[in-house]
Design a protein around this motif. Structure first.
Motif, PDB file in Angstrom:
ATOM      1  N   GLU A  19       4.248 -36.971   6.692  1.00  0.00           N
ATOM      2  CA  GLU A  19       4.995 -36.492   5.535  1.00  0.00           C
ATOM      3  C   GLU A  19       4.235 -36.811   4.254  1.00  0.00           C
ATOM      4  OE1 GLU A  19       8.091 -34.806   5.512  1.00  0.00           O
ATOM      5  OE2 GLU A  19       7.607 -34.623   7.638  1.00  0.00           O
ATOM      6  N   ILE A  20       4.236 -35.869   3.318  1.00  0.00           N
ATOM      7  CA  ILE A  20       3.580 -36.057   2.027  1.00  0.00           C
ATOM      8  C   ILE A  20       4.508 -35.583   0.911  1.00  0.00           C
ATOM      9  CG2 ILE A  20       1.256 -35.825   2.984  1.00  0.00           C
ATOM     10  CD1 ILE A  20       1.267 -32.967   1.606  1.00  0.00           C
ATOM     11  N   GLU A  21       4.204 -36.047  -0.304  1.00  0.00           N
ATOM     12  CA  GLU A  21       4.931 -35.584  -1.490  1.00  0.00           C
ATOM     13  C   GLU A  21       4.166 -34.490  -2.219  1.00  0.00           C
ATOM     14  OE1 GLU A  21       5.717 -39.062  -3.842  1.00  0.00           O
ATOM     15  OE2 GLU A  21       7.439 -39.618  -2.603  1.00  0.00           O
ATOM     16  N   SER A  22       2.829 -34.508  -2.117  1.00  0.00           N
ATOM     17  CA  SER A  22       2.045 -33.463  -2.773  1.00  0.00           C
ATOM     18  C   SER A  22       0.681 -33.333  -2.116  1.00  0.00           C
ATOM     19  CB  SER A  22       1.889 -33.730  -4.269  1.00  0.00           C
ATOM     20  OG  SER A  22       1.185 -34.925  -4.492  1.00  0.00           O
ATOM     21  N   LEU A  23       0.097 -32.147  -2.289  1.00  0.00           N
ATOM     22  CA  LEU A  23      -1.195 -31.807  -1.716  1.00  0.00           C
ATOM     23  C   LEU A  23      -2.025 -31.092  -2.776  1.00  0.00           C
ATOM     24  CD1 LEU A  23      -3.151 -31.236   0.747  1.00  0.00           C
ATOM     25  CD2 LEU A  23      -1.839 -29.125   1.070  1.00  0.00           C
ATOM     26  N   ILE A  24      -3.275 -31.505  -2.920  1.00  0.00           N
ATOM     27  CA  ILE A  24      -4.222 -30.800  -3.784  1.00  0.00           C
ATOM     28  C   ILE A  24      -5.434 -30.473  -2.924  1.00  0.00           C
ATOM     29  CG2 ILE A  24      -5.742 -30.939  -5.811  1.00  0.00           C
ATOM     30  CD1 ILE A  24      -3.740 -33.030  -6.950  1.00  0.00           C
ATOM     31  N   VAL A  25      -5.868 -29.215  -2.961  1.00  0.00           N
ATOM     32  CA  VAL A  25      -7.054 -28.792  -2.212  1.00  0.00           C
ATOM     33  C   VAL A  25      -8.017 -28.086  -3.148  1.00  0.00           C
ATOM     34  CG1 VAL A  25      -5.837 -28.576  -0.009  1.00  0.00           C
ATOM     35  CG2 VAL A  25      -6.003 -26.595  -1.504  1.00  0.00           C
ATOM     36  N   ARG A  26      -9.293 -28.139  -2.805  1.00  0.00           N
ATOM     37  CA  ARG A  26     -10.301 -27.394  -3.554  1.00  0.00           C
ATOM     38  C   ARG A  26     -10.532 -26.074  -2.829  1.00  0.00           C
ATOM     39  NH1 ARG A  26     -14.554 -31.014  -5.367  1.00  0.00           N
ATOM     40  NH2 ARG A  26     -12.874 -31.476  -6.829  1.00  0.00           N
ATOM     41  N   THR A  27     -10.120 -24.983  -3.462  1.00  0.00           N
ATOM     42  CA  THR A  27     -10.295 -23.652  -2.887  1.00  0.00           C
ATOM     43  C   THR A  27     -11.570 -23.021  -3.444  1.00  0.00           C
ATOM     44  OG1 THR A  27      -9.131 -22.402  -4.611  1.00  0.00           O
ATOM     45  CG2 THR A  27      -7.773 -23.411  -2.878  1.00  0.00           C
ATOM     46  N   ILE A  28     -11.869 -21.826  -2.971  1.00  0.00           N
ATOM     47  CA  ILE A  28     -13.057 -21.136  -3.480  1.00  0.00           C
ATOM     48  C   ILE A  28     -12.888 -20.739  -4.943  1.00  0.00           C
ATOM     49  CG2 ILE A  28     -13.833 -20.359  -1.217  1.00  0.00           C
ATOM     50  CD1 ILE A  28     -12.629 -17.607  -1.841  1.00  0.00           C
ATOM     51  N   ASP A  29     -11.635 -20.758  -5.441  1.00  0.00           N
ATOM     52  CA  ASP A  29     -11.365 -20.423  -6.836  1.00  0.00           C
ATOM     53  C   ASP A  29     -11.068 -21.641  -7.714  1.00  0.00           C
ATOM     54  OD1 ASP A  29     -11.618 -17.623  -6.467  1.00  0.00           O
ATOM     55  OD2 ASP A  29      -9.593 -17.563  -5.624  1.00  0.00           O
ATOM     56  N   GLY A  30     -11.150 -22.850  -7.130  1.00  0.00           N
ATOM     57  CA  GLY A  30     -10.870 -24.064  -7.890  1.00  0.00           C
ATOM     58  C   GLY A  30      -9.763 -24.881  -7.235  1.00  0.00           C
ATOM     59  N   ASP A  31      -9.392 -25.980  -7.868  1.00  0.00           N
ATOM     60  CA  ASP A  31      -8.370 -26.872  -7.320  1.00  0.00           C
ATOM     61  C   ASP A  31      -6.993 -26.237  -7.438  1.00  0.00           C
ATOM     62  OD1 ASP A  31     -10.387 -28.636  -6.841  1.00  0.00           O
ATOM     63  OD2 ASP A  31      -9.797 -30.083  -8.352  1.00  0.00           O
ATOM     64  N   GLU A  32      -6.186 -26.435  -6.386  1.00  0.00           N
ATOM     65  CA  GLU A  32      -4.830 -25.895  -6.376  1.00  0.00           C
ATOM     66  C   GLU A  32      -3.902 -26.934  -5.757  1.00  0.00           C
ATOM     67  OE1 GLU A  32      -2.441 -21.862  -5.171  1.00  0.00           O
ATOM     68  OE2 GLU A  32      -4.607 -21.857  -5.280  1.00  0.00           O
ATOM     69  N   GLY A  33      -2.731 -27.112  -6.354  1.00  0.00           N
ATOM     70  CA  GLY A  33      -1.773 -28.089  -5.878  1.00  0.00           C
ATOM     71  C   GLY A  33      -0.536 -27.442  -5.289  1.00  0.00           C
ATOM     72  N   PHE A  34       0.076 -28.165  -4.323  1.00  0.00           N
ATOM     73  CA  PHE A  34       1.266 -27.676  -3.636  1.00  0.00           C
ATOM     74  C   PHE A  34       2.271 -28.809  -3.506  1.00  0.00           C
ATOM     75  CE2 PHE A  34      -2.428 -25.395  -2.019  1.00  0.00           C
ATOM     76  CZ  PHE A  34      -2.069 -24.086  -2.283  1.00  0.00           C
ATOM     77  N   LEU A  35       3.540 -28.486  -3.731  1.00  0.00           N
ATOM     78  CA  LEU A  35       4.651 -29.424  -3.581  1.00  0.00           C
ATOM     79  C   LEU A  35       5.621 -28.868  -2.546  1.00  0.00           C
ATOM     80  CD1 LEU A  35       5.379 -30.105  -7.358  1.00  0.00           C
ATOM     81  CD2 LEU A  35       4.178 -31.614  -5.763  1.00  0.00           C
ATOM     82  N   PRO A  36       6.473 -29.710  -1.963  1.00  0.00           N
ATOM     83  CA  PRO A  36       7.482 -29.201  -1.032  1.00  0.00           C
ATOM     84  C   PRO A  36       8.267 -28.053  -1.656  1.00  0.00           C
ATOM     85  CG  PRO A  36       7.491 -31.595  -1.039  1.00  0.00           C
ATOM     86  CD  PRO A  36       6.567 -31.163  -2.154  1.00  0.00           C
ATOM     87  N   GLY A  37       8.538 -27.025  -0.862  1.00  0.00           N
ATOM     88  CA  GLY A  37       9.272 -25.864  -1.348  1.00  0.00           C
ATOM     89  C   GLY A  37       8.407 -24.798  -1.994  1.00  0.00           C
ATOM     90  N   HIS A  38       7.092 -25.001  -2.026  1.00  0.00           N
ATOM     91  CA  HIS A  38       6.177 -24.014  -2.607  1.00  0.00           C
ATOM     92  C   HIS A  38       6.313 -22.699  -1.855  1.00  0.00           C
ATOM     93  CE1 HIS A  38       2.431 -22.127  -3.919  1.00  0.00           C
ATOM     94  NE2 HIS A  38       2.348 -23.060  -4.862  1.00  0.00           N
ATOM     95  N   SER A  39       6.143 -21.587  -2.567  1.00  0.00           N
ATOM     96  CA  SER A  39       6.182 -20.286  -1.900  1.00  0.00           C
ATOM     97  C   SER A  39       5.025 -20.190  -0.906  1.00  0.00           C
ATOM     98  CB  SER A  39       6.100 -19.157  -2.932  1.00  0.00           C
ATOM     99  OG  SER A  39       4.909 -19.256  -3.679  1.00  0.00           O
ATOM    100  N   TRP A  40       5.198 -19.378   0.107  1.00  0.00           N
ATOM    101  CA  TRP A  40       4.204 -19.242   1.165  1.00  0.00           C
ATOM    102  C   TRP A  40       2.871 -18.783   0.580  1.00  0.00           C
ATOM    103  CZ3 TRP A  40       6.635 -16.832   6.144  1.00  0.00           C
ATOM    104  CH2 TRP A  40       7.654 -17.667   6.593  1.00  0.00           C
ATOM    105  N   ALA A  41       1.792 -19.346   1.127  1.00  0.00           N
ATOM    106  CA  ALA A  41       0.449 -19.010   0.638  1.00  0.00           C
ATOM    107  C   ALA A  41      -0.590 -19.327   1.702  1.00  0.00           C
ATOM    108  CB  ALA A  41       0.140 -19.801  -0.635  1.00  0.00           C
ATOM    109  N   ASN A  42      -1.722 -18.654   1.617  1.00  0.00           N
ATOM    110  CA  ASN A  42      -2.924 -18.950   2.392  1.00  0.00           C
ATOM    111  C   ASN A  42      -4.080 -18.946   1.408  1.00  0.00           C
ATOM    112  OD1 ASN A  42      -2.020 -19.102   5.120  1.00  0.00           O
ATOM    113  ND2 ASN A  42      -1.739 -16.886   5.102  1.00  0.00           N
ATOM    114  N   GLU A  43      -4.912 -19.975   1.454  1.00  0.00           N
ATOM    115  CA  GLU A  43      -6.052 -20.080   0.540  1.00  0.00           C
ATOM    116  C   GLU A  43      -7.291 -20.516   1.310  1.00  0.00           C
ATOM    117  OE1 GLU A  43      -6.045 -19.387  -2.728  1.00  0.00           O
ATOM    118  OE2 GLU A  43      -3.892 -19.089  -2.930  1.00  0.00           O
ATOM    119  N   LEU A  44      -8.429 -19.902   0.997  1.00  0.00           N
ATOM    120  CA  LEU A  44      -9.698 -20.339   1.577  1.00  0.00           C
ATOM    121  C   LEU A  44     -10.177 -21.592   0.860  1.00  0.00           C
ATOM    122  CD1 LEU A  44     -11.587 -16.940   1.949  1.00  0.00           C
ATOM    123  CD2 LEU A  44     -10.588 -18.338   3.775  1.00  0.00           C
ATOM    124  N   LEU A  45     -10.635 -22.574   1.626  1.00  0.00           N
ATOM    125  CA  LEU A  45     -11.128 -23.821   1.044  1.00  0.00           C
ATOM    126  C   LEU A  45     -12.603 -23.693   0.690  1.00  0.00           C
ATOM    127  CD1 LEU A  45      -9.448 -26.382   3.450  1.00  0.00           C
ATOM    128  CD2 LEU A  45      -8.635 -25.575   1.233  1.00  0.00           C
TER     129      LEU A  45
END
Length: 89
Positions: A19-45
């Protein structure tokens, strides 16, 4: 704060599951953050990426270096990557 399940997979191992409270990933377009309840998404890292997670009750992020892949945001979050290794946390 609410939480969401995160699984991080490489071809050879389940690198993280919990379980986590937040996630930040580096995508091909830059850093992007996600919190619980975020709308559905797929991103290339990014090929030389970073994944940061904040676990429940923690102030600091745990950080892993990743190699390519993608993140899938649904009812739970999943990161698929070629390689992952913890660099802090």
């Amino acid at each position: 704060m609410s939480t969401v399940r995160l699984d991080i997979y490489t071809p050879s191992v389940e690198f993280f599951s919990g379980e986590i409270e937040s996630l930040i990933v580096r995508t091909i377009d830059g850093d992007e953050g996600f919190l619980p309840g975020h709308s559905w998404a797929n991103e290339l890292l990014a090929e030389n990426g970073i994944v940061k997670i904040r676990e429940p009750g923690q102030k600091k992020f745990k950080t892993a270096r990743t190699t390519g892949g993608y993140v899938e945001i649904r009812d739970h979050f999943v990161v698929f990557t070629e390689n992952a290794e913890w660099i802090s946390g």
